[in-house]
Design a protein around this motif. Structure first.
Motif, PDB file in Angstrom:
ATOM      1  N   TRP A   1      32.658  28.293  39.874  1.00 21.03           N
ATOM      2  CA  TRP A   1      34.005  28.847  39.967  1.00 21.03           C
ATOM      3  C   TRP A   1      34.662  28.416  41.277  1.00 21.03           C
ATOM      4  O   TRP A   1      33.982  28.214  42.295  1.00 21.03           O
TER       5      TRP A   1
ATOM      6  N   ASP B   1      39.325  34.416  38.678  1.00 18.81           N
ATOM      7  CA  ASP B   1      38.245  33.968  37.805  1.00 18.81           C
ATOM      8  C   ASP B   1      38.593  32.703  37.033  1.00 18.81           C
ATOM      9  O   ASP B   1      37.809  32.249  36.197  1.00 18.81           O
TER      10      ASP B   1
ATOM     11  N   LEU C   1      26.549  30.395  41.352  1.00 21.28           N
ATOM     12  CA  LEU C   1      27.227  31.691  41.446  1.00 21.28           C
ATOM     13  C   LEU C   1      27.637  31.949  42.891  1.00 21.28           C
ATOM     14  O   LEU C   1      26.930  31.574  43.825  1.00 21.28           O
TER      15      LEU C   1
ATOM     16  N   GLU D   1      30.004  37.179  38.564  1.00 17.24           N
ATOM     17  CA  GLU D   1      29.982  35.935  37.803  1.00 17.24           C
ATOM     18  C   GLU D   1      28.811  35.871  36.828  1.00 17.24           C
ATOM     19  O   GLU D   1      28.885  35.161  35.813  1.00 17.24           O
TER      20      GLU D   1
END
Length: 327
Positions: A6, A34, A66, A71
């Protein structure tokens, strides 16, 4: 490998994404926390590909990085995969522990299936990770080149959300430093700072693209870093790469990072006086800035950073053979 990650920390990700893999970065219509997708103010390589949650459900990948506790739940709800069990996973801890720091138990403590990578030795020493395997991969920075001119007798400061994060970022130290040196503050959410009663000698520059910000910071004669309780700021390292002398609050990893590239002190008055001296003595500022750049290149080069990360990712990938790669 194909790596899912991410977009959380743009500066750190800019270095991480220079590696040899393909990177999947979630995106949504809102481009919220997100689903930010590709960066808009950093330069990311073509190996970074945006994917929606729906696309990710049918896209194979080899490993997930992560960076926030929730997440794991996003991964499970979007793909049906469990981090560390169905797909190899590693957790990057960017932050110092909050609250009662020496007693802070990490959210992924006692999880042998998901190792934690800290960005500084200080962070690893303070977080209680229990039996979870831990690593340290110190920061690496894409070298922006020596850009220092120091033509403006002012100090550059880079911070995000300085009004909300006052004591963490040391925003409350700025009035003392501004007594002797005019301050140019760059970053996100800095505009309200100029409205403070004490801010007659403060100018703000809101969320400039990284390359433009580097040029502007390099025109200032000294870089001031006031963060009290954060991991080692990438903006501090970037300023050293640019060739600026630095004056930093002597907290967490800053003294070890700065060395002969500037002055570190926990006394705001000493910081004020050091910044004023660099502004008043251009030759001293240039010489110290050159030392700062050499120190940054030796300790925070991209090649070492990526090699360290390759070792971690290879180790993690070997630990779990994932059905995610077969979909």
């Amino acid at each position: 490998m194909r790596v899912l990650i991410w977009h959380v920390h743009g500066s750190w990700a800019t270095s991480f994404l220079q590696g040899p893999h393909e990177y999947l970065v979630p995106v949504n219509a809102e481009r919220d926390a997100d689903g930010r997708g590709r960066a808009r103010t950093w330069d990311w390589p073509g190996s970074v590909r945006e994917v929606t949650a729906d696309e990710l459900a049918t896209t194979p990948f080899d490993l997930v990085v992560l960076q926030r506790p929730h997440e794991e739940q996003l991964l499970r709800s979007w793909t049906g995969l469990r981090a560390g069990e169905d797909v190899p996973a590693v957790y990057v801890e960017h932050n110092t522990p909050p609250g009662d720091a020496v007693r802070s138990v990490h959210p992924l403590a006692d999880r042998p299936d998901v190792p934690i990578v800290h960005v500084t030795p200080f962070n690893r020493a303070y977080w209680d990770c229990g039996t979870t395997p831990t690593h340290v991969v110190e920061h690496g920075v894409v070298d922006p080149g020596h850009r220092y001119t120091g033509e403006w007798p002012r100090a550059a400061v880079v911070m995000n959300e300085p009004v909300r994060r006052t004591r963490v970022l040391g925003t409350d130290l700025l009035p003392t430093i501004a007594e002797s040196v005019p301050l140019d503050v760059f970053g996100m959410g800095v505009t309200p700072l100029a409205e403070a009663d004490w801010a007659r000698r403060v100018w703000t520059y809101e969320d400039l693209p990284q390359d433009i910000m580097h040029d502007e910071v390099a025109r200032r004669r000294v870089y001031v870093h006031t963060a009290r309780w954060t991991s080692l700021g990438l903006s501090l390292i970037e300023a050293m790469f640019l060739g600026l002398p630095v004056v930093a609050f002597a907290g967490t990893e800053a003294p070890r990072a700065v060395g002969d590239g500037g002055v570190t002190s926990a006394d705001p008055r000493a910081m004020r006086d050091a910044a004023a001296r660099f502004v008043a003595e251009p030759m001293l500022a240039e010489e110290t800035g050159a030392a700062a750049r050499e120190r940054a290149r030796a300790r925070f080069g991209l090649e070492r950073f990526l090699a360290d990360w390759e070792a971690v990712l290879d180790d993690v990938a070997d630990g779990v053979r994932s059905p995610a790669t077969l979909r």
